[in-house]
Design a protein around this motif. Sequence first.
Motif, PDB file in Angstrom:
ATOM      1  N   ASP A   5     -15.383  -0.528  54.853  1.00  0.00           N
ATOM      2  CA  ASP A   5     -15.077   0.844  55.287  1.00  0.00           C
ATOM      3  C   ASP A   5     -14.522   1.650  54.109  1.00  0.00           C
ATOM      4  O   ASP A   5     -14.955   2.765  53.825  1.00  0.00           O
ATOM      5  CB  ASP A   5     -14.043   0.817  56.426  1.00  0.00           C
ATOM      6  CG  ASP A   5     -14.706   0.723  57.810  1.00  0.00           C
ATOM      7  OD1 ASP A   5     -15.871   1.181  57.937  1.00  0.00           O
ATOM      8  OD2 ASP A   5     -14.077   0.192  58.740  1.00  0.00           O
ATOM      9  N   ARG A   6     -13.537   1.007  53.426  1.00  0.00           N
ATOM     10  CA  ARG A   6     -12.860   1.677  52.315  1.00  0.00           C
ATOM     11  C   ARG A   6     -13.836   2.029  51.199  1.00  0.00           C
ATOM     12  O   ARG A   6     -13.706   3.056  50.538  1.00  0.00           O
ATOM     13  CB  ARG A   6     -11.776   0.737  51.754  1.00  0.00           C
ATOM     14  CG  ARG A   6     -10.422   1.400  51.605  1.00  0.00           C
ATOM     15  CD  ARG A   6      -9.309   0.395  51.364  1.00  0.00           C
ATOM     16  NE  ARG A   6      -9.603  -0.680  50.421  1.00  0.00           N
ATOM     17  CZ  ARG A   6      -9.465  -0.584  49.088  1.00  0.00           C
ATOM     18  NH1 ARG A   6      -9.053   0.539  48.529  1.00  0.00           N
ATOM     19  NH2 ARG A   6      -9.715  -1.617  48.332  1.00  0.00           N
ATOM     20  N   SER A   7     -14.849   1.184  50.995  1.00  0.00           N
ATOM     21  CA  SER A   7     -15.768   1.398  49.884  1.00  0.00           C
ATOM     22  C   SER A   7     -16.919   2.328  50.252  1.00  0.00           C
ATOM     23  O   SER A   7     -17.764   2.622  49.412  1.00  0.00           O
ATOM     24  CB  SER A   7     -16.331   0.051  49.421  1.00  0.00           C
ATOM     25  OG  SER A   7     -17.311  -0.399  50.357  1.00  0.00           O
ATOM     26  N   GLY A   8     -16.966   2.744  51.537  1.00  0.00           N
ATOM     27  CA  GLY A   8     -18.040   3.645  51.955  1.00  0.00           C
ATOM     28  C   GLY A   8     -19.376   2.954  52.154  1.00  0.00           C
ATOM     29  O   GLY A   8     -20.432   3.586  52.105  1.00  0.00           O
ATOM     30  N   GLY A  55     -13.165  -5.590  46.024  1.00  0.00           N
ATOM     31  CA  GLY A  55     -12.633  -4.363  46.597  1.00  0.00           C
ATOM     32  C   GLY A  55     -11.722  -3.642  45.599  1.00  0.00           C
ATOM     33  O   GLY A  55     -11.794  -2.422  45.449  1.00  0.00           O
ATOM     34  N   ARG A  56     -10.893  -4.453  44.887  1.00  0.00           N
ATOM     35  CA  ARG A  56      -9.975  -3.880  43.912  1.00  0.00           C
ATOM     36  C   ARG A  56     -10.758  -3.216  42.786  1.00  0.00           C
ATOM     37  O   ARG A  56     -10.507  -2.090  42.408  1.00  0.00           O
ATOM     38  CB  ARG A  56      -9.088  -4.997  43.349  1.00  0.00           C
ATOM     39  CG  ARG A  56      -7.946  -4.534  42.500  1.00  0.00           C
ATOM     40  CD  ARG A  56      -7.072  -5.721  42.121  1.00  0.00           C
ATOM     41  NE  ARG A  56      -6.445  -6.347  43.291  1.00  0.00           N
ATOM     42  CZ  ARG A  56      -6.074  -7.622  43.377  1.00  0.00           C
ATOM     43  NH1 ARG A  56      -6.277  -8.446  42.353  1.00  0.00           N
ATOM     44  NH2 ARG A  56      -5.510  -8.084  44.472  1.00  0.00           N
ATOM     45  N   ARG A  57     -11.784  -3.923  42.263  1.00  0.00           N
ATOM     46  CA  ARG A  57     -12.589  -3.357  41.177  1.00  0.00           C
ATOM     47  C   ARG A  57     -13.324  -2.112  41.681  1.00  0.00           C
ATOM     48  O   ARG A  57     -13.365  -1.097  41.000  1.00  0.00           O
ATOM     49  CB  ARG A  57     -13.599  -4.370  40.657  1.00  0.00           C
ATOM     50  CG  ARG A  57     -12.963  -5.478  39.826  1.00  0.00           C
ATOM     51  CD  ARG A  57     -14.042  -6.396  39.281  1.00  0.00           C
ATOM     52  NE  ARG A  57     -15.033  -5.646  38.531  1.00  0.00           N
ATOM     53  CZ  ARG A  57     -16.319  -5.975  38.437  1.00  0.00           C
ATOM     54  NH1 ARG A  57     -16.774  -7.030  39.077  1.00  0.00           N
ATOM     55  NH2 ARG A  57     -17.148  -5.247  37.717  1.00  0.00           N
ATOM     56  N   GLY A  58     -13.889  -2.239  42.909  1.00  0.00           N
ATOM     57  CA  GLY A  58     -14.589  -1.090  43.482  1.00  0.00           C
ATOM     58  C   GLY A  58     -13.657   0.097  43.571  1.00  0.00           C
ATOM     59  O   GLY A  58     -13.995   1.216  43.175  1.00  0.00           O
ATOM     60  N   ALA A  86     -12.387 -14.476  62.634  1.00  0.00           N
ATOM     61  CA  ALA A  86     -12.247 -13.079  63.061  1.00  0.00           C
ATOM     62  C   ALA A  86     -11.327 -12.307  62.116  1.00  0.00           C
ATOM     63  O   ALA A  86     -11.588 -11.148  61.772  1.00  0.00           O
ATOM     64  CB  ALA A  86     -11.719 -13.039  64.498  1.00  0.00           C
ATOM     65  N   GLY A  87     -10.248 -12.982  61.649  1.00  0.00           N
ATOM     66  CA  GLY A  87      -9.322 -12.340  60.719  1.00  0.00           C
ATOM     67  C   GLY A  87     -10.009 -11.965  59.421  1.00  0.00           C
ATOM     68  O   GLY A  87      -9.859 -10.836  58.910  1.00  0.00           O
ATOM     69  N   PHE A  88     -10.817 -12.893  58.906  1.00  0.00           N
ATOM     70  CA  PHE A  88     -11.528 -12.599  57.670  1.00  0.00           C
ATOM     71  C   PHE A  88     -12.523 -11.457  57.863  1.00  0.00           C
ATOM     72  O   PHE A  88     -12.634 -10.552  57.030  1.00  0.00           O
ATOM     73  CB  PHE A  88     -12.258 -13.841  57.160  1.00  0.00           C
ATOM     74  CG  PHE A  88     -13.263 -13.519  56.090  1.00  0.00           C
ATOM     75  CD1 PHE A  88     -12.843 -13.141  54.816  1.00  0.00           C
ATOM     76  CD2 PHE A  88     -14.624 -13.542  56.360  1.00  0.00           C
ATOM     77  CE1 PHE A  88     -13.768 -12.798  53.833  1.00  0.00           C
ATOM     78  CE2 PHE A  88     -15.553 -13.208  55.385  1.00  0.00           C
ATOM     79  CZ  PHE A  88     -15.121 -12.834  54.120  1.00  0.00           C
ATOM     80  N   LEU A  89     -13.265 -11.503  58.992  1.00  0.00           N
ATOM     81  CA  LEU A  89     -14.293 -10.482  59.216  1.00  0.00           C
ATOM     82  C   LEU A  89     -13.658  -9.099  59.352  1.00  0.00           C
ATOM     83  O   LEU A  89     -14.191  -8.107  58.830  1.00  0.00           O
ATOM     84  CB  LEU A  89     -15.127 -10.824  60.459  1.00  0.00           C
ATOM     85  CG  LEU A  89     -16.054 -12.047  60.292  1.00  0.00           C
ATOM     86  CD1 LEU A  89     -16.810 -12.336  61.589  1.00  0.00           C
ATOM     87  CD2 LEU A  89     -17.045 -11.831  59.144  1.00  0.00           C
ATOM     88  N   ALA A  90     -12.485  -9.034  59.998  1.00  0.00           N
ATOM     89  CA  ALA A  90     -11.792  -7.751  60.127  1.00  0.00           C
ATOM     90  C   ALA A  90     -11.421  -7.216  58.746  1.00  0.00           C
ATOM     91  O   ALA A  90     -11.595  -6.023  58.447  1.00  0.00           O
ATOM     92  CB  ALA A  90     -10.541  -7.928  60.992  1.00  0.00           C
ATOM     93  N   PHE A  91     -10.948  -8.142  57.881  1.00  0.00           N
ATOM     94  CA  PHE A  91     -10.572  -7.746  56.520  1.00  0.00           C
ATOM     95  C   PHE A  91     -11.786  -7.261  55.737  1.00  0.00           C
ATOM     96  O   PHE A  91     -11.761  -6.235  55.054  1.00  0.00           O
ATOM     97  CB  PHE A  91      -9.904  -8.944  55.817  1.00  0.00           C
ATOM     98  CG  PHE A  91      -9.697  -8.739  54.347  1.00  0.00           C
ATOM     99  CD1 PHE A  91      -8.833  -7.744  53.876  1.00  0.00           C
ATOM    100  CD2 PHE A  91     -10.372  -9.528  53.415  1.00  0.00           C
ATOM    101  CE1 PHE A  91      -8.653  -7.556  52.505  1.00  0.00           C
ATOM    102  CE2 PHE A  91     -10.201  -9.336  52.059  1.00  0.00           C
ATOM    103  CZ  PHE A  91      -9.334  -8.349  51.603  1.00  0.00           C
TER     104      PHE A  91
END
Lengths: 256, 256
Positions: free
Chosen positions: A205-208, A248-251, A194-199
Motif C-alpha cells: 500500500d505504502r509503495s503504491g 520497503g525501506r529502500r523503496g 496472516a500477520g506477515f500478509l497484513a504487513f
Amino acid sequence: MKLTGKAARAGAENGPAILLFAPQLGENVGQVARAMLNFGLADLRLVRPRFGWPNAKAVAAAAGAHAVLNRMRIFPGLAEAAEDLHHLFATTARPRELEKPVMTAEAAAAEARRLVGEGRRVGFLFGPERSGLSNAELALADAIVTIPLNPAFSSLNLAQAVLICAYEWFEAGDRTPPRREAAGEPPATKAELAGFLAFLVEELDRSGFFRSPTRRRSLVRAIEVMFERRRPTRAELNLLWGIVKQLGRRGGTRNL
Amino acid sequence: MKLTGKAARAGAENGPAILLFAPQLGENVGQVARAMLNFGLADLRLVRPRFGWPNAKAVAAAAGAHAVLNRMRIFPGLAEAAEDLHHLFATTARPRELEKPVMTAEAAAAEARRLVGEGRRVGFLFGPERSGLSNAELALADAIVTIPLNPAFSSLNLAQAVLICAYEWFEAGDRTPPRREAAGEPPATKAELAGFLAFLVEELDRSGFFRSPTRRRSLVRAIEVMFERRRPTRAELNLLWGIVKQLGRRGGTRNL
C-alpha cells in the motif's frame, strides 16, 4: 549367508532360488549374483553351464556378491536342480501357447511371497542368453513369467531379467513407505501467516503497488492464495519479513 | 523415435528424460540406453560426461538402442540439461536429510505418470557411478528417489538403477493383465465328472479296494475332493476312463 535388518525381516533367507539353464557366459552369472544379492536372494543354481567353474569373469562381475557364488550349485539337469522345489516360475520373452498361467514379474513375486509364507520352496528359472527356455524346460514350470517390454525394442539381458524378478520379490516384502514427506519444521500457524500478509500488504500500500481498489482486491487475493498454498515455515516467514522490510525501506528512500 | 503398439498407447513418447550427471564410463551410458529403450524411454541427457563422444564402448553396450544414442544430448551443466523440465526426480542410494520428499521408484513412477498425464515434462537424474549425486545437484530436484535394497549388500550400478526406474515407469502405464490363466479346454461339467467318479468307485468296489464300509466312506470322499479340486477337462476324463477300465480289466483277470 546371514541377512540382517530389513532383508531378514522380509523373509529373504527363504527367498526363491534362481535357476539358470545352460548359461553361456561366466560374466553373466557374476552379474546375476550381484543382482540377486542386492535384493536379498542367495540361492543360485546352474544347470549345465557352457563354461568352466570356477570362472574368473564371473567372480569379477559379481562385484563382491561372494555370498552367492560361494554357495552356488551346479546340476546336470533341470529335474535335479529343481528337485526340492514346490513351485517353479519360468521366465520367457515369448509366452507360447502353453497350458500354464502367464504372469507379470510383479504378480509372480506376490505369489512367490504367498507360497514362501506357507513354507513352500520356490524357484525362478531363466533360459540361455541367446535362445531362452525351450518347451521341454517350460513344461516343468508351474507358471510362466513375462516382463512387459517395449514391443519395438525388447532386449533384456539375462542379468537384467533376474534383476527385475529379484527387485519385485524384494519390493513385495519391503515395508519402505512409498513416500515420506520432507522432514523439517512444520509450517507457520495461520495467525503467523496472516500477520506477515497484513504487513506485506501494508508495505505494498505504502509503495503504491496496487494503483486502484479493484486491482488491490484481486491482487491481495492472489497473494493470499500463493502463500496459503505454500505454507512457509516460521523461519521462512521471518526471512520474508526481513526482505519486505528492507525492500520497503529502500523503496521509501527512493520515493523521497 | 516412433514407438508402436502398447508402448505408444502407454504414452511413452512423452516419457521422462533420463539425466546422467558426470557419468564416468561410456559403456555404462550404452547400457543405460538399452535399459531405457526396453521400457520405451528415449530422451537421454548427459551432463559433463568424463569421456569423449562419440564413444565406441557406449555404442557396443547399447546393443542396438541407437534410437536413444542418436538423439542423446550433452550439456555443460545440470541447469541447462533440466531447463525445459517441470519436475525432476533425483536418485540417491543414501537419502540425506534434505527438505524434499523421499519416494520409492514405484511411487515416483506413479507420480511421473500423473504429471506427464497433465502435460508436464519430467526427468529422472542419476549421479556418477562412484560417488552418486552431491547435495548441490540434489538441491535442484523436486523429490528424491531411493530404490529399497538389501541393507547388507547395496551395490546397484548405474544402468541397473536406470533399468528399475524405467521398468517402474513402463509398468505404471502398462495394461498387461497380472495373470492370465492357461488357455485350453474348459473343465468337464459336474455331471461328466460325477459319471466318471461313479465308474471309478464301481471299479474299486469290484477290485476290493475299500475293504470296509467305514474306509469306503472316507476314501470315496477323498477321491471326490481330489477330482473336484483339479477339475479335469472332458478329454482328460476320457483318458482317465480308459486307464481305469484297462487296469480294472487286468485286475479282474488277475483275480480270476
